[in-house]
Each structure stands twice: as C-alpha cells, then as structure tokens.
Scaffold this motif. Structure first.
Motif, PDB file in Angstrom:
ATOM      1  N   UNK A  88       0.756  -1.383   0.196  1.00 34.75           N
ATOM      2  CA  UNK A  88      -0.069   0.030  -0.149  1.00 34.75           C
ATOM      3  C   UNK A  88       0.785   1.181  -0.111  1.00 34.75           C
ATOM      4  N   UNK A  89       2.150   1.166   0.508  1.00 41.69           N
ATOM      5  CA  UNK A  89       2.875   2.277   0.561  1.00 41.69           C
ATOM      6  C   UNK A  89       4.405   2.006   0.187  1.00 41.69           C
ATOM      7  N   UNK A  90       4.559   2.079  -1.193  1.00 39.36           N
ATOM      8  CA  UNK A  90       5.639   1.677  -1.600  1.00 39.36           C
ATOM      9  C   UNK A  90       7.107   2.749  -1.278  1.00 39.36           C
ATOM     10  N   UNK A  91       8.135   2.409  -0.983  1.00 41.32           N
ATOM     11  CA  UNK A  91       9.032   3.484  -0.565  1.00 41.32           C
ATOM     12  C   UNK A  91      10.490   2.987  -0.857  1.00 41.32           C
ATOM     13  N   UNK A  92      11.568   3.959  -0.448  1.00 43.98           N
ATOM     14  CA  UNK A  92      12.824   3.862  -0.582  1.00 43.98           C
ATOM     15  C   UNK A  92      13.344   3.420   0.802  1.00 43.98           C
ATOM     16  N   UNK A  93      14.177   2.575   0.785  1.00 46.62           N
ATOM     17  CA  UNK A  93      15.203   2.392   2.057  1.00 46.62           C
ATOM     18  C   UNK A  93      16.423   2.727   1.907  1.00 46.62           C
ATOM     19  N   UNK A  94      16.698   3.459   2.891  1.00 46.84           N
ATOM     20  CA  UNK A  94      17.942   4.067   3.040  1.00 46.84           C
ATOM     21  C   UNK A  94      18.791   3.622   4.272  1.00 46.84           C
ATOM     22  N   UNK A 108      24.216   8.756   4.670  1.00 50.91           N
ATOM     23  CA  UNK A 108      23.672   7.853   3.819  1.00 50.91           C
ATOM     24  C   UNK A 108      24.672   7.225   3.214  1.00 50.91           C
ATOM     25  N   UNK A 109      24.511   5.514   2.868  1.00 50.88           N
ATOM     26  CA  UNK A 109      25.446   5.028   2.154  1.00 50.88           C
ATOM     27  C   UNK A 109      24.810   4.051   1.029  1.00 50.88           C
ATOM     28  N   UNK A 110      24.013   3.683   1.345  1.00 55.65           N
ATOM     29  CA  UNK A 110      23.068   2.825   0.057  1.00 55.65           C
ATOM     30  C   UNK A 110      21.417   2.899   0.266  1.00 55.65           C
ATOM     31  N   UNK A 111      21.080   3.049  -0.867  1.00 58.14           N
ATOM     32  CA  UNK A 111      19.572   2.760  -1.065  1.00 58.14           C
ATOM     33  C   UNK A 111      19.276   1.866  -1.886  1.00 58.14           C
ATOM     34  N   UNK A 112      17.831   1.596  -1.750  1.00 58.96           N
ATOM     35  CA  UNK A 112      17.439   0.346  -2.582  1.00 58.96           C
ATOM     36  C   UNK A 112      15.850   0.445  -2.383  1.00 58.96           C
ATOM     37  N   UNK A 113      15.228  -0.078  -3.350  1.00 55.66           N
ATOM     38  CA  UNK A 113      13.858  -0.306  -3.508  1.00 55.66           C
ATOM     39  C   UNK A 113      13.051  -1.740  -3.188  1.00 55.66           C
ATOM     40  N   UNK A 114      14.065  -2.457  -2.972  1.00 56.83           N
ATOM     41  CA  UNK A 114      14.056  -4.027  -2.331  1.00 56.83           C
ATOM     42  C   UNK A 114      13.657  -4.364  -0.910  1.00 56.83           C
ATOM     43  N   UNK A 115      12.508  -4.724  -0.618  1.00 58.73           N
ATOM     44  CA  UNK A 115      12.232  -5.342   0.595  1.00 58.73           C
ATOM     45  C   UNK A 115      13.316  -6.295   1.150  1.00 58.73           C
ATOM     46  N   UNK A 116      13.572  -7.226   0.170  1.00 62.49           N
ATOM     47  CA  UNK A 116      14.544  -8.283   0.658  1.00 62.49           C
ATOM     48  C   UNK A 116      15.810  -7.755   1.194  1.00 62.49           C
ATOM     49  N   UNK A 117      16.361  -6.862   0.025  1.00 57.37           N
ATOM     50  CA  UNK A 117      17.682  -6.297   0.338  1.00 57.37           C
ATOM     51  C   UNK A 117      17.678  -5.634   1.738  1.00 57.37           C
ATOM     52  N   UNK A 118      16.570  -4.519   1.869  1.00 55.78           N
ATOM     53  CA  UNK A 118      16.459  -3.937   3.053  1.00 55.78           C
ATOM     54  C   UNK A 118      16.432  -4.762   4.507  1.00 55.78           C
ATOM     55  N   UNK A 119      15.681  -5.794   4.269  1.00 55.03           N
ATOM     56  CA  UNK A 119      15.464  -6.952   5.382  1.00 55.03           C
ATOM     57  C   UNK A 119      17.086  -7.420   5.746  1.00 55.03           C
ATOM     58  N   UNK A 120      17.765  -7.758   4.506  1.00 54.25           N
ATOM     59  CA  UNK A 120      19.222  -8.094   4.903  1.00 54.25           C
ATOM     60  C   UNK A 120      20.155  -7.138   5.814  1.00 54.25           C
ATOM     61  N   UNK A 121      20.086  -5.910   5.408  1.00 56.17           N
ATOM     62  CA  UNK A 121      20.707  -4.920   6.095  1.00 56.17           C
ATOM     63  C   UNK A 121      20.063  -4.598   7.649  1.00 56.17           C
ATOM     64  N   UNK A 122      18.698  -4.956   7.691  1.00 52.01           N
ATOM     65  CA  UNK A 122      18.228  -4.919   9.069  1.00 52.01           C
ATOM     66  C   UNK A 122      18.848  -6.105   9.857  1.00 52.01           C
TER      67      UNK A 122
END
Length: 188
Positions: A88-94, A108-122
């Motif tokens: 419902x709310x697409x977003x940038x992950x930084x 800021x170091x990295x940006x992505x639009x991928x939920x999976x990549x942001x999950x790995x960072x978390x």
C-alpha cells in the motif's frame, strides 16, 4: 527522476538523499538533545562537487543534501521489488551511519527499492529508514518487475507423517514398540 542505463539489464536512477537533524522533545531530551533522521530521497541534480551541502539551518534544525547516489535494479532482487511495488505504501529504503568526526555526521551509504535487500541490512543490525517513493519511481520499478519477476509456484509440503525416518547421520532408522529391557525373554 533522472534515469540512466549502464546496460539494459540494470536500469539506474540518479538520486540524492536529504538527512535532517531535529531537536528531541519530551523525556528523551535529557539524554540526547538532537537526533538525525532520513528526510527524503530526491532526483539528483547534475553538476556540483558530490559533497554534502547544507540546505537549511533553522535554529539548529538542519537539512543536509547528500548527492550522487545511483540506484540500480537487478533481476535477482525482482521479488523484493515486487513486494515493495505491490504494498500500500511503496518506499525507498536508505541505510545510513553516524560518523562523529565528519560534518554532517549522519551519512547515507546505500539505497534500495527491494524489501529483501533492506531486510538483509536490518538483519545485519544496520540503521535503515524508509520514506515514500513517488509514483513515477513506483511505475519504473513496476515495469521492471513485470519484465523480470516470475512467481515461483508453491511446492506442496508433504505431511510430516509421510517423511521417511532417518537418524542424525542421514541413515534409515526404525522404531520398535517392544520393551527395551528384554521383558519378552522370559526373565522378570
């Protein structure tokens, strides 16, 4: 958004990140007077020297522009883009870190639009924040997803009762319902 393509398989957007320093209010202000947060992701402006620059300084609250980021889409992240594009709310992950010896310290170091990549960072205990992605970026990501994402069919899981019994070494095992102490040998 300004797009470029290093090649057709990895479409790229050129963006800048705005970080905001804001005053902490309430009881937490006893320990920390200021905090840094992600403010926005904007189209990058050509030119400039690529260094962060102060956009606003209002009574200590600051906004810093960090230019020169490239966001590429990769086919192996297509599922993560799909998950983001269909929410419902697409977003940038930084992903950003504090560097106390630099000005500004929030980087800021990295940006992505991928939920999976942001999950790995978390999962790696990084600081990751999100801000809404504009409609044109969501459409751009959605077109990539349409071209590259293939929904994998769900595999039927066999009930546990039908799995073969194996020991911890992977060898076939059997279960005996007889008495372990030899009660059936006439003693006892």
């Amino acid at each position: 958004m300004q797009t470029s393509a290093l090649d057709d398989r990895h479409p790229t957007l050129e963006v800048a990140v705005v970080m905001r320093r804001e005053r902490v209010v309430g009881p937490a202000a006893r320990w920390q007077e200021w905090r840094w947060v992600l403010d926005s992701v904007l189209p990058d402006q050509p030119g400039g020297d690529g260094r962060p620059r102060l956009l606003a300084d209002d009574d200590g609250a600051q906004r810093w522009l960090h230019p020169g980021f490239k966001v590429q889409l990769f086919t192996d992240e297509a599922e993560g883009y799909y998950l983001n594009a269909t929410t419902e709310a697409p977003c940038w992950f930084v992903l950003w870190r504090m560097h106390e010896d630099e000005a500004p310290p929030a980087r800021p170091l990295l940006l992505t639009l991928s939920y999976n990549e942001a999950g790995r960072w978390l999962d790696a205990q990084e600081t990751v924040e999100q801000v809404p992605a504009p409609d044109d970026v969501v459409a751009w990501m959605g077109a990539f997803v349409e071209s590259h994402y293939v929904v994998e069919p769900r595999k039927r899981r066999r009930p546990q009762s039908f799995r073969p019994l194996i020991d911890r070494f992977g060898n076939a095992a059997s279960v005996s319902t007889g008495d372990k102490r030899g009660a059936g040998d006439g003693q006892g």
